[in-house]
Design a protein around this motif. Structure first.
Motif, mmCIF file in Angstrom:
data_model
loop_
_atom_site.group_PDB
_atom_site.id
_atom_site.type_symbol
_atom_site.label_atom_id
_atom_site.label_comp_id
_atom_site.label_asym_id
_atom_site.label_seq_id
_atom_site.Cartn_x
_atom_site.Cartn_y
_atom_site.Cartn_z
ATOM 1 N N ARG A 87 0.856 -1.204 0.000
ATOM 2 C CA ARG A 87 0.000 0.000 0.000
ATOM 3 C C ARG A 87 0.890 1.252 0.000
ATOM 4 N NH1 ARG A 87 -0.167 4.640 2.674
ATOM 5 N NH2 ARG A 87 -2.111 5.687 2.282
ATOM 6 N N THR A 137 -6.145 5.301 8.283
ATOM 7 C CA THR A 137 -5.752 4.153 7.451
ATOM 8 C C THR A 137 -5.563 2.900 8.314
ATOM 9 O OG1 THR A 137 -4.616 5.731 6.041
ATOM 10 C CG2 THR A 137 -4.121 3.424 5.645
ATOM 11 N N ALA A 167 -8.876 1.323 9.028
ATOM 12 C CA ALA A 167 -9.399 0.587 7.874
ATOM 13 C C ALA A 167 -8.698 -0.765 7.745
ATOM 14 C CB ALA A 167 -9.213 1.414 6.607
ATOM 15 N N ILE A 168 -7.383 -0.775 7.938
ATOM 16 C CA ILE A 168 -6.630 -2.027 7.782
ATOM 17 C C ILE A 168 -6.998 -3.023 8.883
ATOM 18 C CG2 ILE A 168 -4.301 -3.050 7.837
ATOM 19 C CD1 ILE A 168 -3.314 -0.469 6.451
ATOM 20 N N THR A 176 -9.756 -5.670 8.685
ATOM 21 C CA THR A 176 -9.522 -6.829 7.820
ATOM 22 C C THR A 176 -8.777 -7.889 8.653
ATOM 23 O OG1 THR A 176 -7.318 -6.174 7.090
ATOM 24 C CG2 THR A 176 -9.166 -5.169 5.924
ATOM 25 N N ASP A 217 -8.857 5.732 1.703
ATOM 26 C CA ASP A 217 -7.464 6.153 1.611
ATOM 27 C C ASP A 217 -7.323 7.348 0.668
ATOM 28 O OD1 ASP A 217 -4.694 6.217 1.489
ATOM 29 O OD2 ASP A 217 -4.572 4.056 1.789
ATOM 30 N N ASN A 262 -8.521 2.145 -4.071
ATOM 31 C CA ASN A 262 -9.010 1.935 -2.714
ATOM 32 C C ASN A 262 -9.536 0.518 -2.546
ATOM 33 O OD1 ASN A 262 -9.507 3.857 -0.269
ATOM 34 N ND2 ASN A 262 -9.281 5.177 -2.067
ATOM 35 N N TYR A 314 -7.225 -2.668 -0.847
ATOM 36 C CA TYR A 314 -7.917 -3.275 0.308
ATOM 37 C C TYR A 314 -8.111 -4.782 0.115
ATOM 38 C CZ TYR A 314 -10.646 -2.434 4.569
ATOM 39 O OH TYR A 314 -11.082 -2.392 5.866
ATOM 40 N N TYR A 369 -5.541 -7.150 1.644
ATOM 41 C CA TYR A 369 -5.585 -7.482 3.069
ATOM 42 C C TYR A 369 -6.427 -8.734 3.312
ATOM 43 C CZ TYR A 369 -4.008 -2.629 3.337
ATOM 44 O OH TYR A 369 -3.332 -1.451 3.156
ATOM 45 N N ARG A 399 -16.302 -1.379 -0.321
ATOM 46 C CA ARG A 399 -15.030 -1.895 0.197
ATOM 47 C C ARG A 399 -15.274 -2.997 1.238
ATOM 48 N NH1 ARG A 399 -11.392 2.155 3.619
ATOM 49 N NH2 ARG A 399 -12.978 1.480 5.100
#
Lengths: 259, 267
Positions: free
Chosen positions: A19, A97, A100-101, A104, B89, B97, B101, B104, B148
């Motif tokens: 990323r 960020t 968001a990560i 997951t 992002d 984006n 994603y 992940y 997302r």
């Protein structure tokens, strides 16, 4: 209690790394200005400016040879520390960020490790641009010169870990000022611009405790080919500090993000 | 019977404050479940515990039959999270984006590309695929965050206040998309909200939280019939004149606005 380092999943860290590399590749023109401009002017200032006043040899080297390791390490380490303080803080707080990560399967430890290996990568890329300058300015005289990347990698891990751990404890961006005041002060003591043997005894001990001193000393050994036994101790010390600070960073990010 | 989510005596304490104080509830497969409450009621903390972002102080919580205490990675691969705040992002464009994603979740590159096209179509943002995130309107950003969260085909979609701050027609649009998802994808949806109308529109069942506890539990229209008065009169700037109040009318004051509720209008 298990080690945070053992919870790293390298595939996940790699996804985080990718990323950051994607963003870097989009901005590469602006990203490469600093590692080229900064060392050139540092060489002008210290090599030709201060260097002109230093007529005697320093540790058996010309001042320009002596100062090369300082210029190299200074530029590379500075990038790492900024990436893992202000850069990480922006991603963590302003851009969310990290939030968001962490929604997951990626865990906090792999996220933090991905960030640190990214900071190390940025340092290495910078190093590849600075090394030819070090050669051009006549500071690298040894065939071992490319090996100077190794102490710099560990320098980046130690400072990246320290920076990220500090970032995890910062709730207002202004608190970085305190950290940077301390950090910049240490940079003047760590043997970049003069041998630490010039310092009073107690200050020499302080200088040796600062791991940046070991990074610069090992870099200098690689650039000039002057190796000594103390470099073995410095390598071990740097390795231990890097692992400890990496562990601290991973734990701190978990504490901050998973609460 | 196995439930999508099962919470037993859930407690979350921050220092001395119990953000969530001994709550138990279940969410069935394929239903939309709402957690209703004011700010600080404990909705977001409950959502964070389900998403494995906040360890439980005490209690039991299982998601798709998996315990949050030891299967967090597996659980996070089964849920899609739509947070309250925009966390798209800004360094990446719309399509990136989604693609970044997808890594992940370890979605294969080619599958990710196809899924990305499908989702951009679904949220009607295909023509904005290369736009920067800042160029999107509030509603578009929200739609992109929902897309997302769907990348890895989750079983459960968690939405934390999905329409807060959006204008009425955008809210309507988001509701339609969520309803479509529940119907066509058989998704279990858990949403937290301030708005009774949102809960009524979307949820089959709901809990109302206050001060970390569940105060009401049930089916939206029954709760409304039971707890909410049929008529409401809103008088703005009511402080500027005197109104007589009878016992049969309930009043609520919000700044200088008075709200009067009655089962029957008394004119």
């Amino acid at each position: 209690m298990s080690l945070a380092i053992s919870k790293i999943d390298l595939t996940d860290s790699c996804a985080v790394w990718r990323r950051n590399s994607r963003v870097y590749l989009r901005l590469w023109k602006t990203e490469l200005v600093a590692p080229i401009i900064e060392p050139i002017f540092t060489f002008f200032a210290f090599g030709f400016g201060v260097g002109a006043l230093v007529t005697s040899d320093v540790e058996g080297l010309s001042y320009l040879s002596f100062v090369g390791a300082g210029v190299l390490a200074f530029t590379v380490l500075m990038r790492t520390i900024f990436e893992m303080t202000y850069g990480a803080y922006f991603r963590m707080v302003y851009q969310s960020t990290y939030d968001a990560i962490l929604a997951t399967p990626v865990n906090a430890e792999s996220l933090a490790f991905g960030e640190i290996i990214w900071a190390v990568t940025k340092g290495v890329v910078d190093c590849l641009f600075i090394l030819p300058l070090v050669v051009i300015f006549g500071s690298a005289t040894s065939l071992f010169t490319p090996l100077s990347i190794l102490p710099l990698i560990f320098g980046c891990i130690y400072l990246g870990g320290l920076g990220l751990a500090i970032t995890a404890h910062v709730y207002e961006i202004d608190y970085f000022n305190i950290f940077f005041a301390l950090f910049f002060s240490t940079l003047f003591l760590c043997g970049a611009w003069f041998p630490i043997e010039m310092l009073p005894g107690w200050l020499q001990i302080v200088a040796f405790i600062i791991p940046t001193t070991s990074v610069i000393d090992l870099c200098r050994a690689c650039l000039t080919g002057n190796f000594a036994v103390k470099h073995i101790y410095e390598s071990i010390y740097l390795l231990i500090i890097s692992v400890l600070l990496l562990e601290w960073a991973l734990r701190s990010i978990r504490k901050r993000m998973v609460a | 019977m196995n439930f999508a989510i099962e919470a037993k005596n859930l407690v979350k304490r921050f220092a001395d404050i119990a953000a969530v104080n001994d709550i138990s509830f279940i969410v069935k497969h394929g239903e939309t479940f709402a957690i209703l409450g004011e700010n600080g009621a404990g909705k977001s903390t409950t959502m964070r515990m389900i998403a494995c972002r906040s360890p439980l102080t005490t209690g039991e919580l299982s998601v798709e039959g998996l315990n949050v205490k030891n299967a967090d990675r597996r659980i996070r691969s089964l849920i899609g999270v739509v947070p309250q705040e925009n966390n798209l992002d800004p360094d990446l464009n719309v399509r990136e984006n989604l693609l970044v994603y997808s890594r992940y979740f370890r979605i294969h590159k080619e599958i990710a590309q196809t899924r990305c096209d499908e989702l951009l179509e679904f949220i009607r943002l295909k023509e904005k695929a290369n736009a920067k995130v800042e160029q999107l309107s509030g509603g578009m950003k929200r739609r992109l965050i929902i897309a997302r969260a769907l990348l890895h085909r989750p079983k459960i979609l968690l939405l934390d206040e999905p329409t807060t701050g959006l204008d009425p027609n955008v809210r309507q649009e988001i509701w339609e998309k969520l309803e479509e998802l529940r119907r066509t994808e058989n998704l279990t949806i858990v949403l937290s909200t301030h708005y009774m109308d949102e809960a009524e529109k979307l949820a089959q069942r709901l809990i109302v939280m206050a001060h970390g506890r569940i105060v009401v539990e049930g089916v939206p229209h029954e709760i409304i019939k039971d707890k909410v008065k049929k008529f409401a009169l809103e008088i703005r700037e009511a402080d500027s004149f005197n109104l007589r109040q009878t016992d049969k009318i309930l009043s609520q004051k919000r700044g200088s606005t008075h709200l009067y509720f009655a089962k029957l209008p008394k004119i």
